[in-house]
Design an enzyme around this catalytic site. Structure first.
Site, PDB file in Angstrom:
ATOM      1  N   GLY A  72       0.800  -1.207   0.000  1.00  0.00           N
ATOM      2  CA  GLY A  72       0.000   0.000   0.000  1.00  0.00           C
ATOM      3  C   GLY A  72       0.835   1.261   0.000  1.00  0.00           C
ATOM      4  CG  ASN A 153      -3.597   4.173  10.087  1.00  0.00           C
ATOM      5  OD1 ASN A 153      -3.940   5.281   9.690  1.00  0.00           O
ATOM      6  ND2 ASN A 153      -2.475   3.982  10.753  1.00  0.00           N
ATOM      7  CB  THR A 239      10.017 -10.692 -12.844  1.00  0.00           C
ATOM      8  OG1 THR A 239      10.960 -10.582 -13.914  1.00  0.00           O
ATOM      9  CG2 THR A 239       9.270 -12.012 -12.967  1.00  0.00           C
ATOM     10  CB  CYS A 326       6.818   0.361  22.272  1.00  0.00           C
ATOM     11  SG  CYS A 326       5.076   0.083  22.591  1.00  0.00           S
TER      12      CYS A 326
END
Length: 398
Positions: A72, A153, A239, A326
């Site tokens: 993404g 998100n 590829t 973290c």
């Protein structure tokens, strides 16, 4: 640790059995280069085009409008940089985005600012929604592209994409949306929603990591992502990642099967988890209940630090994420939580739990038995919490 509950599906998902089964032949006997003309090359090409058709069907696009990428973030970079640089040569050097986009968009815009582009960052309200009127007010004669994420998100807010798309179409400005979190959780129709470009990623919908796609509406011209070969209609050389592309096609098909039933079940589980966590004193829900991803819960706990929260949850077999240091390697709290008005201390005490297709009600029950004990333990050790009076704790309104 007697058990493990994975509630970080917004970060990544495990490959589904069906997807893995679909991929395996293309990792073993069907290994031909899709650009080769002999039989095992031709069958690889057919497999890629079948996957392209599946991705297109899921979002209402044409197969020729789908370009496979590595993730993404790559899709976001290609869409925004490709459009900005091409239109920048025509004097259009202005970009519009929001303050709480994924860093794949924000850092891309910052990189373009260093190239001489100007970026307008529209705000979000306290629930995390972009006002389409703010987008329209920011559009200028030299605006090249607007990029607003489909669903956030961190706090799961679903943006008014169709309305923003209509505004951009009326002003003849390109509209891109990062739909990485939205794919599989909402119905998308790129034509009806006036979307010119859309980014998606495989590993959020039970496909493997390392594969994504970019939808580019027919007629939209942007700079190539990478030169060197004729792959992806000559716009992205290299590829193809054959097995993973097959996996993405299978995953996006699987995720939209029995879609309404899935959303109903996930919403029930989300609400049970959300409402249960909000029973803990001095908590707040980040983002609204309406127009929210059916998989997303984001709660802040007063007097709690996010790193300790995640570590103790992990010790009890629950995996989640936080807007704390973290998760990012930074001492700063989440830019998303700051953008909706949280102060640094409350933003640091946030917990995001994100459900997946295989999350069970029993796992939600277990999580609800663990989190209150973890929060209580952390508050017992927190100097901040100890400084609050009983009245302040009882009347806490984050």
């Amino acid at each position: 640790m007697d058990r493990f509950v994975y509630l970080d599906n917004s970060a990544t998902t495990k490959i589904s059995d069906r997807v893995l089964k679909a991929m395996m032949p293309w990792l073993t006997e069907h290994y031909g280069n899709p650009s080769s003309i002999y039989a095992i090359g031709r069958e690889s090409r057919v497999a890629i085009e079948e996957a392209r058709g599946k991705v297109a069907a899921a979002i209402g696009a044409k197969p020729a409008e789908i370009y496979f990428t590595g993730c993404g973030s790559e899709s976001d970079n290609w869409a925004i940089k490709g459009a900005a640089r091409r239109l920048g040569r025509q004097g259009k050097k202005h970009i519009i985005t929001s303050v709480f986009e994924h860093h794949a968009v924000l850092h891309t815009c910052k990189a373009l600012e260093r190239e001489g582009f100007e970026v307008t960052y529209v705000p979000v309200d306290k629930l995390g929604f972009v006002n389409p009127a703010d987008v329209e007010a920011a559009i200028r004669p030299d605006t090249a592209i607007v990029s607003i994420m489909y669903a956030n998100n961190e706090i799961g807010t679903i943006q008014p994409i169709a309305e923003i798309g209509a505004i951009c179409r009326a002003h003849k400005v390109l509209f891109h949306t990062d739909a990485v979190q939205a794919i599989g959780n909402v119905k998308i129709d790129v034509a009806a929603q006036n979307i010119d470009m859309l980014s998606l990623s495989g590993h959020k919908i039970h496909a493997p990591k390392g594969v994504g796609a970019l939808y580019i509406r027919k007629g939209v011209m942007i700079d190539n992502f990478m030169d060197g070969g004729a792959q992806e209609s000559g716009r992205r050389a290299g590829t193809e990642n054959l097995a993973s592309i097959v996996g993405l096609g299978e995953a996006i098909t699987e995720t939209y099967e029995n879609f309404e039933e899935k959303v109903s079940r996930m919403t029930m589980l989300r609400n049970k988890l959300m409402d249960g966590l909000l029973q803990i004193p001095c908590t707040r829900l980040n983002g609204g209940r309406e127009n929210r991803l059916c998989t997303n819960v984001n709660i802040s706990f007063g007097g709690v630090e996010g790193e300790g929260l995640l570590l103790l949850l992990d010790m009890n077999g629950v995996a989640g994420s936080s807007g704390s240091a973290c998760t990012s390697g930074s001492l700063d709290p989440s830019h998303v939580l700051l953008s909706i008005g949280l102060d640094h201390g409350i933003a640091h005490g946030s917990l995001r739990l994100s459900l997946g297709a295989d999350t069970t009600e029993e796992e939600i029950d277990y999580t609800l038995s663990v989190v209150p004990k973890v929060v209580e333990r952390l508050r017992a050790m927190s100097p901040v919490w100890q400084e609050w009076s009983d009245e302040e704790r009882a009347g806490c309104n984050l």
